[in-house]
Design an enzyme around this catalytic site. Structure first.
Site, PDB file in Angstrom:
ATOM      1  N   LYS A 112       0.876  -1.183   0.000  1.00 15.28           N
ATOM      2  CA  LYS A 112       0.000   0.000   0.000  1.00 15.28           C
ATOM      3  C   LYS A 112       0.907   1.224   0.000  1.00 15.28           C
ATOM      4  O   LYS A 112       1.942   1.223   0.679  1.00 15.28           O
ATOM      5  CB  LYS A 112      -0.896   0.016   1.254  1.00 15.28           C
ATOM      6  N   LYS A 133       1.271 -10.065  -2.164  1.00 17.16           N
ATOM      7  CA  LYS A 133       0.108 -10.149  -3.050  1.00 17.16           C
ATOM      8  C   LYS A 133      -0.048  -8.814  -3.765  1.00 17.16           C
ATOM      9  O   LYS A 133       0.041  -7.745  -3.155  1.00 17.16           O
ATOM     10  CB  LYS A 133      -1.150 -10.432  -2.212  1.00 17.16           C
ATOM     11  N   ASP A 174      -2.307  -5.948  -5.427  1.00 17.52           N
ATOM     12  CA  ASP A 174      -3.679  -5.541  -5.146  1.00 17.52           C
ATOM     13  C   ASP A 174      -4.550  -5.762  -6.378  1.00 17.52           C
ATOM     14  O   ASP A 174      -4.045  -5.942  -7.493  1.00 17.52           O
ATOM     15  CB  ASP A 174      -3.738  -4.090  -4.668  1.00 17.52           C
ATOM     16  N   GLU A 175      -5.878  -5.676  -6.143  1.00 15.03           N
ATOM     17  CA  GLU A 175      -6.797  -6.115  -7.197  1.00 15.03           C
ATOM     18  C   GLU A 175      -6.734  -5.237  -8.446  1.00 15.03           C
ATOM     19  O   GLU A 175      -7.109  -5.684  -9.525  1.00 15.03           O
ATOM     20  CB  GLU A 175      -8.244  -6.139  -6.656  1.00 15.03           C
ATOM     21  N   HIS A 205      -9.260 -13.195  -6.083  1.00 14.13           N
ATOM     22  CA  HIS A 205      -9.763 -11.968  -5.466  1.00 14.13           C
ATOM     23  C   HIS A 205     -11.185 -11.778  -5.971  1.00 14.13           C
ATOM     24  O   HIS A 205     -11.494 -12.099  -7.109  1.00 14.13           O
ATOM     25  CB  HIS A 205      -8.871 -10.776  -5.844  1.00 14.13           C
ATOM     26  N   LYS A 214     -12.815  -3.876   7.705  1.00 13.10           N
ATOM     27  CA  LYS A 214     -13.403  -2.654   7.125  1.00 13.10           C
ATOM     28  C   LYS A 214     -14.542  -2.929   6.134  1.00 13.10           C
ATOM     29  O   LYS A 214     -15.169  -1.985   5.643  1.00 13.10           O
ATOM     30  CB  LYS A 214     -12.305  -1.851   6.409  1.00 13.10           C
TER      31      LYS A 214
HETATM   32  O1  RUB Z   1      -6.475  -4.854  -0.372  1.00  8.56           O
HETATM   33  C1  RUB Z   1      -7.229  -5.456   0.379  1.00  8.56           C
HETATM   34  C2  RUB Z   1      -7.182  -5.264   1.854  1.00  8.56           C
HETATM   35  O2  RUB Z   1      -6.292  -4.203   2.156  1.00  8.56           O
HETATM   36  P1  RUB Z   1      -6.203  -3.724   3.702  1.00  8.56           P
HETATM   37  O3  RUB Z   1      -5.589  -4.869   4.475  1.00  8.56           O
HETATM   38  O4  RUB Z   1      -5.311  -2.523   3.665  1.00  8.56           O
HETATM   39  O5  RUB Z   1      -7.598  -3.421   4.137  1.00  8.56           O
HETATM   40  C3  RUB Z   1      -8.180  -6.430  -0.218  1.00  8.56           C
HETATM   41  O6  RUB Z   1      -8.435  -6.026  -1.559  1.00  8.56           O
HETATM   42  C4  RUB Z   1      -9.463  -6.578   0.546  1.00  8.56           C
HETATM   43  O7  RUB Z   1      -9.203  -7.437   1.589  1.00  8.56           O
HETATM   44  C5  RUB Z   1     -10.522  -7.206  -0.348  1.00  8.56           C
HETATM   45  O8  RUB Z   1     -11.671  -7.468   0.431  1.00  8.56           O
HETATM   46  P2  RUB Z   1     -12.137  -8.997   0.665  1.00  8.56           P
HETATM   47  O9  RUB Z   1     -10.939  -9.691   1.257  1.00  8.56           O
HETATM   48  O10 RUB Z   1     -13.312  -8.870   1.612  1.00  8.56           O
HETATM   49  O11 RUB Z   1     -12.533  -9.537  -0.663  1.00  8.56           O
HETATM   50 MG    MG Z   2      -7.057  -4.876  -2.269  1.00  9.15          MG
END
Ligand code: RUB
Ligand code: MG
Length: 415
Positions: free
Chosen positions: A151, A177, A179-180, A269, A310
């Site tokens: 991040k 990992k 990010d999406e 994801h 969150k």
């Molecule tokens: O990047 C993150 C979490 O980042 P952080 O740890 O900074 O919140 C993921 O994309 C979320 O977990 C996806 O949500 P889910 O896992 O519910 O699909």
């Molecule tokens: Mg993410």
């Protein structure tokens, strides 16, 4: 033999062993009873329509049957296996989650659950590894595997991304990992990111003596996803990540078919899932999304944080149990718990999910006051505390990084 709406309602119907039985929750449209609405759902999702038909041939063997109609809005619909194309998830979903989602015969409709017969599951590969990844690729036999996503999620250079990966791996996470929404952008091109991050992985492995790896986001147009998965495998990676909802199920099936020969596991994801699974009265449930993901063959799947964190979650624990249940011999799927996690709430989450999961934290590592490596140490210490059966506060007495994390974030979920 004619078919009209009323022919699709059979309260006494006994599903055949090969039927796919779906549970819907519906709110009948104005002027319709539950039975009338249920018949319309069964009709439109199998082989009927609004007009009564009199086909030459008898097509009733392809018709669905609505049964178990309850006044609380739940109804079960049994679909004959012959209605479906074996192995085609798009075609199955075009039946059970297609036009009916917009029918006026229902004010709202939610596909809540499916009971998958072997006649259908045998058409799908299921996961290549499932929970075996925790032991065959990683060394997380008796603890959750830990993952982190750099991040800010987008905007870091390739060098910064790889360095963050190194710091997190050395600090104690098993998996880096993407990010999406990090794929192949000009500030962090895919191929450079793969090679530089895997070099850092190898360095962290040799320095820590622990197995480490990298969940590379290959999400793209399908042919390009296959090419990227091959690139990852060619460069020594063992995992790819696919945004399964935005990529689409046909694409996931294509990638899964290719990864069978690449010795590469698939991390799923679920970005965009909440567009159709968040509202309890309409759409397709996360439980069904998890079932579809397992059939199509992902090895890990994000399933939420059991109410902590969150993001909104739906039945994380129940879905995780299903992912581990027997499904006609298909492998299981490793749940990923993620989204607003930090060391101060790891014990609460693991109390709910158990430790056969992947715990993923982004902000909860990189937002640590002493940086990424300390953040990783804090998360690892929090997970170790769970395994040792000691409180976070006790563990923090011997883990300065955890003490700082608890001081900063306490024990509450972020919003
Ligand atoms: O990047 C993150 C979490 O980042 P952080 O740890 O900074 O919140 C993921 O994309 C979320 O977990 C996806 O949500 P889910 O896992 O519910 O699909
Ligand atoms: Mg993410």
């Amino acid at each position: 033999m004619g078919i009209a709406y009323e022919d699709f309602l059979d309260e006494s119907y006994e599903p055949a062993a090969d039927d796919l039985v779906c549970e819907f929750h519906i709110q009948p449209g104005q002027g319709l009873t539950m039975g009338e609405a249920a018949a319309r759902v069964a009709s439109e999702s199998s082989n009927g329509t609004w007009a009564a038909l009199s086909p030459e041939s008898d097509v009733r063997s392809y018709s669905a049957h609505a049964f178990d109609v309850a006044e609380d809005g739940s109804v079960r619909v049994a679909y004959p296996a012959a209605l479906f194309e074996a192995g085609s998830m798009p075609q199955i979903l075009s039946c059970i989650a297609g036009n009916i989602m917009g029918m006026k015969a229902v004010d709202t409709i939610r596909l809540a659950d499916c009971e998958w017969p072997e006649a259908l599951t045998k058409g799908f590969p299921g996961p290549q590894y499932g929970s075996a990844v925790l032991t065959e690729i990683l060394e997380a036999e008796d603890r959750p595997a830990l993952a982190t996503v750099p991040k800010p999620k987008v905007g870091l250079s390739t060098e910064e991304h790889a360095q963050i990966g190194y710091d997190a791996w050395v600090g104690g996470v098993d998996l880096l990992k993407d990010d999406e929404n990090l794929t192949d952008q000009n500030f962090n091109p895919f191929e450079e990111r793969v090679t530089q991050s895997l070099e850092m992985r190898d360095r962290a492995e040799s320095e820590t003596g622990e197995k480490k790896d990298y969940l590379v986001n290959v999400t793209a147009e399908t042919d390009e996803m296959v090419r990227r998965a091959e690139y990852v495998a060619d460069h020594g990676g063992r995992f790819v990540m696919v945004d399964v909802v935005t990529a689409g199920w046909a694409a996931v099936q294509t990638v899964r078919r290719r990864t069978e020969d690449l010795d590469v596991a698939i991390h799923a994801h679920r970005a965009m899932h909440a567009a159709f699974d968040r509202l309890p009265q309409h759409g397709v449930s996360m439980r069904v999304l998890a079932q579809v993901s397992r059939l199509c063959g992902v090895d890990h799947l994000h399933t939420g944080t059991a109410g902590f964190g969150k993001l909104e979650n739906e039945d994380t624990v129940g879905i995780n149990e299903w992912l581990r249940s027997d499904l006609h011999g298909l492998r299981d799927v490793v749940p990923v718990t993620s989204g607003g996690l930090h060391p101060g709430i790891v014990d609460s989450v693991l109390d709910a999910t158990g430790d056969r999961v992947i715990v993923q934290a982004g902000g909860g590592i990189h937002g640590h006051p002493d940086g990424t490596e300390a953040g990783a140490r804090a998360l690892r210490a929090a997970v170790e505390a769970y395994g040792e059966g000691v409180s976070l506060e006790t563990k923090a007495e011997t883990s300065p990084a955890l003490a700082v994390a608890l001081e900063k974030w306490g024990r509450d979920s972020p919003r």
